[in-house]
Design an enzyme around this catalytic site. Structure first.
Site, short mmCIF file in Angstrom:
data_model
loop_
_atom_site.label_atom_id
_atom_site.label_comp_id
_atom_site.label_asym_id
_atom_site.label_seq_id
_atom_site.Cartn_x
_atom_site.Cartn_y
_atom_site.Cartn_z
N LYS A 274 -9.18 -5.55 3.25
CA LYS A 274 -10.60 -6.14 2.70
C LYS A 274 -11.33 -4.25 3.33
O LYS A 274 -10.79 -3.74 4.45
CB LYS A 274 -11.15 -6.66 2.92
CG LYS A 274 -12.56 -7.05 2.87
CD LYS A 274 -13.55 -7.81 3.80
CE LYS A 274 -14.11 -7.63 6.00
NZ LYS A 274 -15.10 -8.61 5.77
N GLU B 234 -21.60 -4.64 -0.12
CA GLU B 234 -22.56 -5.47 0.67
C GLU B 234 -24.24 -5.30 0.40
O GLU B 234 -24.62 -5.03 0.78
CB GLU B 234 -22.56 -6.26 2.01
CG GLU B 234 -23.24 -7.17 2.52
CD GLU B 234 -23.07 -8.69 3.25
OE1 GLU B 234 -21.87 -7.48 4.25
OE2 GLU B 234 -23.86 -9.09 3.91
N ASP C 111 -12.67 -11.82 9.91
CA ASP C 111 -11.65 -10.86 10.52
C ASP C 111 -13.05 -9.98 11.45
O ASP C 111 -13.04 -9.23 11.17
CB ASP C 111 -11.90 -10.27 9.09
CG ASP C 111 -12.63 -9.86 8.10
OD1 ASP C 111 -13.59 -10.57 8.10
OD2 ASP C 111 -12.70 -9.24 7.62
N LYS D 23 -15.64 -8.28 -4.04
CA LYS D 23 -16.26 -9.01 -3.37
C LYS D 23 -17.55 -8.26 -3.03
O LYS D 23 -18.47 -7.87 -1.53
CB LYS D 23 -15.73 -9.49 -1.83
CG LYS D 23 -16.60 -10.36 -0.72
CD LYS D 23 -15.45 -10.27 0.97
CE LYS D 23 -16.44 -11.27 1.97
NZ LYS D 23 -15.06 -11.17 2.57
N GLU E 210 -15.49 -4.89 -1.65
CA GLU E 210 -17.09 -5.30 -0.39
C GLU E 210 -18.34 -4.31 -0.64
O GLU E 210 -17.54 -3.93 0.44
CB GLU E 210 -16.19 -6.01 0.79
CG GLU E 210 -17.76 -7.02 1.01
CD GLU E 210 -17.34 -8.09 2.24
OE1 GLU E 210 -16.34 -7.65 2.73
OE2 GLU E 210 -18.56 -8.41 3.00
N TYR F 80 0.08 -36.45 7.46
CA TYR F 80 1.20 -37.94 7.33
C TYR F 80 2.75 -36.94 6.55
O TYR F 80 3.19 -36.46 6.58
CB TYR F 80 1.09 -39.07 6.39
CG TYR F 80 2.34 -40.11 6.44
CD1 TYR F 80 3.10 -40.54 7.19
CD2 TYR F 80 2.66 -40.00 4.83
CE1 TYR F 80 3.86 -40.84 7.00
CE2 TYR F 80 3.39 -40.18 4.13
CZ TYR F 80 4.64 -41.78 5.20
OH TYR F 80 5.47 -42.37 5.26
N SER G 149 -15.57 -15.65 -0.67
CA SER G 149 -14.21 -15.26 0.54
C SER G 149 -15.16 -15.33 1.56
O SER G 149 -16.16 -14.01 2.40
CB SER G 149 -14.25 -13.64 0.11
OG SER G 149 -13.76 -13.53 1.16
#
Ligand code: 13P
Length: 359
Positions: A136, A179, A24, A219, A177, A354, A291
């Site tokens: 997010k 951070e 993102d 997150k 999130e 396959y 993540s």
């Protein structure tokens, strides 16, 4: 709000050892990363790169959900399928970054506040219609002389909680999130103190905005010494500091904690996540997963270089890192998993292709 669907989606996002893939990057960030490898910085090149990632055979074995950017969720793959629908078709839950970026905070030099609440309710409805099932929002906190300040932490935590409330109202699981950045010469202990202060404030705000903790994902950053700190701690010290900090600040009702990689190498991010799951397996209150953006994508971007001829080896690199990260979530990552690279990835991918053609 259908809390049962929110809870089921949140649980699925961290089930079976899987984790999230962040693709993102905003246009500016994506262009910066492309420029490093002389890849054209166009919407079409972004689209081709995201298609390469999403088309990685067997990606769903390790990845439960992928976070898209606004540009990508409006784009289509070569076969005409919109990205969100294409992900859902291969069993990967589509997510969307909804914040509008971290901007300089007035009166708080060196600090940022994330914008994007205005008009968010309408944007969330549109993303839900496009197929997104989670969202997010990222807030950033720099460590430095006197920062992060109380004012910066409060403002960002409040915005995260307002965002999370709007997501749940719309039927999207919020990935919250906050951070704490790695830049600086601060110690592991300082990062731990700041991360705990941030997380406690975020959960206080989530509570006051009536966010259902069972229907969200956290997150956070790992607790790490600053990039230029003279003492770089061991994997075990990082695992202990990170899990200790989370145990003191994240309520047990949260189903999953998924780390951002924040600029760590792919291998180091896997090693550290694995150590947390090995050392604390019986004490963890939530799934401890990933993540990652750069820690999964970086080797692949370098291999791809914008060349069609490099698509398969780039996909092999993505498959491998995602597989290592799933092993780390399960506490089963080791040198053998890391070394089991090209041949086994090619073999596994051939087997998947396959299996796909046999359906
Ligand atoms: P990194 O893993 O590259 O830090 O990206 C994760 C992310 O989504 C940042 O907002």
């Amino acid at each position: 709000m259908n809390t049962q669907i929110l809870e089921a989606t949140a649980k699925l996002m961290v089930a079976d050892g899987k984790g999230l893939l962040a693709i993102d990057e905003s246009t500016g960030t994506c262009n910066k990363r492309f420029a490093k490898w002389q890849i054209p910085q166009t919407a079409e090149a972004h689209r081709q790169y995201r298609e390469l990632i999403v088309n990685t055979p067997g990606l769903h074995e390790s990845i439960s959900g992928a976070i898209l950017y606004d540009e990508t969720i409006r784009q289509k793959k070569d076969d005409g399928a919109p990205f969100a629908r294409a992900l859902a078709a291969i069993g990967i839950i589509p997510g969307i970054k909804v914040d509008l970026g971290a901007k300089e905070m007035a009166s708080f030099p060196g600090e940022k506040v994330t914008e994007g609440l205005d008009g968010l309710r309408a944007r969330l409805t549109e993303y839900l219609e496009m197929g997104a099932r989670f969202a997010k929002w990222r807030a950033v906190f720099a460590i430095g002389d006197g920062i992060p300040s109380h004012g910066c932490i409060e403002a960002n935590a409040h915005a995260l909680a307002r965002y999370a409330g709007l997501c749940q109202e719309a039927g999207l699981v919020p990935v919250v999130e906050p951070e704490v950045l790695m830049e600086g010469d601060h110690t592991l202990e300082v990062c731990s103190e700041v991360t705990e202060r941030v997380l406690r404030t975020v959960f206080r705000e989530l509570y006051s905005q009536r966010v259902k903790l069972e229907g969200m994902i956290l997150k956070p950053n790992m607790v790490l010494p600053g990039l230029t700190c003279p003492r770089q701690n061991t994997v075990e010290e990082v695992a202990d500091a990170t899990v200790g900090c989370l145990l003191r600040s994240v309520p047990a009702a949260v189903p999953g904690v998924v780390f951002l990689s924040g600029g760590q190498s792919g291998e180091l991010a896997s090693v550290r996540l694995n150590a947390m799951n090995v050392r604390y397996k019986s004490r963890l209150l939530w799934e401890l997963s990933f993540s990652f953006g750069r820690a999964i994508q970086e080797p692949a971007l370098e291999i791809w270089h914008g060349e069609q001829a490099n698509v398969i080896p780039a996909q092999e690199a993505i498959y491998h890192r995602a597989k290592c990260d799933r092993a780390a979530h399960l506490g089963k990552y080791d040198g053998a998993v890391e070394a089991d690279h090209r041949e086994s990835a090619t073999h596994d991918m051939a087997t998947n292709a396959y299996a796909g053609s046999a359906k």
